[in-house]
Design an enzyme around this catalytic site. Structure first.
Site, PDB file in Angstrom:
ATOM      1  N   HIS A  71      60.136 -13.806   8.900  1.00 56.15           N
ATOM      2  CA  HIS A  71      61.294 -13.056   8.415  1.00 56.15           C
ATOM      3  C   HIS A  71      62.408 -13.992   7.962  1.00 56.15           C
ATOM      4  CE1 HIS A  71      63.200  -9.202   7.819  1.00 56.15           C
ATOM      5  NE2 HIS A  71      64.300  -9.623   8.433  1.00 56.15           N
TER       6      HIS A  71
ATOM      7  N   ASP B 246      55.659 -11.946   8.406  1.00 55.60           N
ATOM      8  CA  ASP B 246      56.926 -11.316   8.831  1.00 55.60           C
ATOM      9  C   ASP B 246      56.625 -10.276   9.912  1.00 55.60           C
ATOM     10  OD1 ASP B 246      59.307  -9.871   9.054  1.00 55.60           O
ATOM     11  OD2 ASP B 246      59.811 -10.162   6.946  1.00 55.60           O
TER      12      ASP B 246
ATOM     13  N   SER C 216      67.184  -9.121   4.100  1.00 54.08           N
ATOM     14  CA  SER C 216      66.837  -8.210   5.188  1.00 54.08           C
ATOM     15  C   SER C 216      67.641  -6.911   5.076  1.00 54.08           C
ATOM     16  CB  SER C 216      67.051  -8.951   6.525  1.00 54.08           C
ATOM     17  OG  SER C 216      66.516  -8.229   7.587  1.00 54.08           O
TER      18      SER C 216
HETATM   19  C1  MLT Z   1      66.877  -3.390   8.605  1.00 54.03           C
HETATM   20  O1  MLT Z   1      67.510  -3.000   7.635  1.00 54.03           O
HETATM   21  O2  MLT Z   1      66.980  -2.869   9.708  1.00 54.03           O
HETATM   22  C2  MLT Z   1      65.979  -4.577   8.368  1.00 54.03           C
HETATM   23  O3  MLT Z   1      64.855  -4.279   7.751  1.00 54.03           O
HETATM   24  C3  MLT Z   1      65.665  -5.345   9.541  1.00 54.03           C
HETATM   25  C4  MLT Z   1      66.855  -6.010  10.069  1.00 54.03           C
HETATM   26  O4  MLT Z   1      67.914  -5.954   9.478  1.00 54.03           O
HETATM   27  O5  MLT Z   1      66.729  -6.591  11.141  1.00 54.03           O
END
Ligand code: MLT
Length: 211
Positions: free
Chosen positions: A185, A154, A104
């Site tokens: 996710h 996701d 993420s």
């Molecule tokens: C981000 O970098 O903000 C991600 O894509 C989403 C997350 O970290 O929740």
């Protein structure tokens, strides 16, 4: 600079196993991915920093104004900062260029490091990643192995966004495998198996020349 990152380092258990740079998601820390790293590559040295940005107390690797809307100046600044950290800790612990394993927000900063400071990473497994920059530079990433795993359901990462990240990296020569999983996710067992098998293949190849 290194002193400013809190991090964990686990030395290699097997000579020649590729070091992994573990990059957690929003709200995680340096402990989060150690178990996953040891599962996908048991012999590897593990280098795991904590993101230095706090969003309502949750560590991240760069700022955002809302979910999916990134502060791209901060992405750039933090990507250089992380690349410096990797270089310094490589010297300190005597490890080769690592392969990033990011989830993420951690996957997004790993993609930014590849684009902005090519040569820092020997490759990257980007789990639930998004394109970190709307107007990315065009480094030469010829032959650099990249795995992207995306969840078909996701709610945070639109399919078009992960597809554009894959296209962006392919355009500059990276050897990209983009896998769509029946997942959201959160990570699933399928991610673990894909990363483990991909790492074995990536490790069996000639190392990309240091740039
Ligand atoms: C981000 O970098 O903000 C991600 O894509 C989403 C997350 O970290 O929740």
């Amino acid at each position: 600079m290194t002193g400013e990152f809190i991090y964990r380092f686990e030395p290699a258990k097997e000579a020649g196993a590729p070091p992994l740079l573990l990059l957690h998601g929003t709200g995680g820390d340096e402990n989060d991915l150690l178990e996953l790293g040891a599962m996908v590559s048991p012999g590897s040295a593990l280098l795991s920093p904590r993101g230095r940005v706090l969003e309502n107390g949750m560590p991240r690797f760069f700022r955002r104004s809302s979910e999916g809307v990134f502060d791209e100046d901060d992405v750039r600044r933090r990507a250089f900062e992380l690349a410096d950290f990797v270089e310094e800790t490589r010297r300190r612990h005597g490890i080769d260029r690592p392969i990033a394993l990011g989830y993420s927000n951690g996957a997004n900063i790993a993609a930014a490091v590849m684009l902005l400071r090519p040569g820092t990473l020997a490759g990257a497994a980007l789990l639930r990643a998004m394109a970190p920059l709307s107007d990315p530079p065009h480094p030469d990433l010829s032959g650099v192995p990249v795995l992207i795993t995306s969840g078909k359901a996701d709610p945070i990462v639109p399919a078009s966004n992960s597809a554009s990240l894959a296209a962006m990296l392919r355009e500059v020569g990276a050897d990209v495998s983009h896998q769509l999983l029946p997942a959201g996710h959160q990570l699933s067992r399928a991610d673990l198996v894909l990363v483990r098998d991909w790492l074995k293949r990536a490790d069996a190849r000639e190392p990309a020349e240091e740039r």
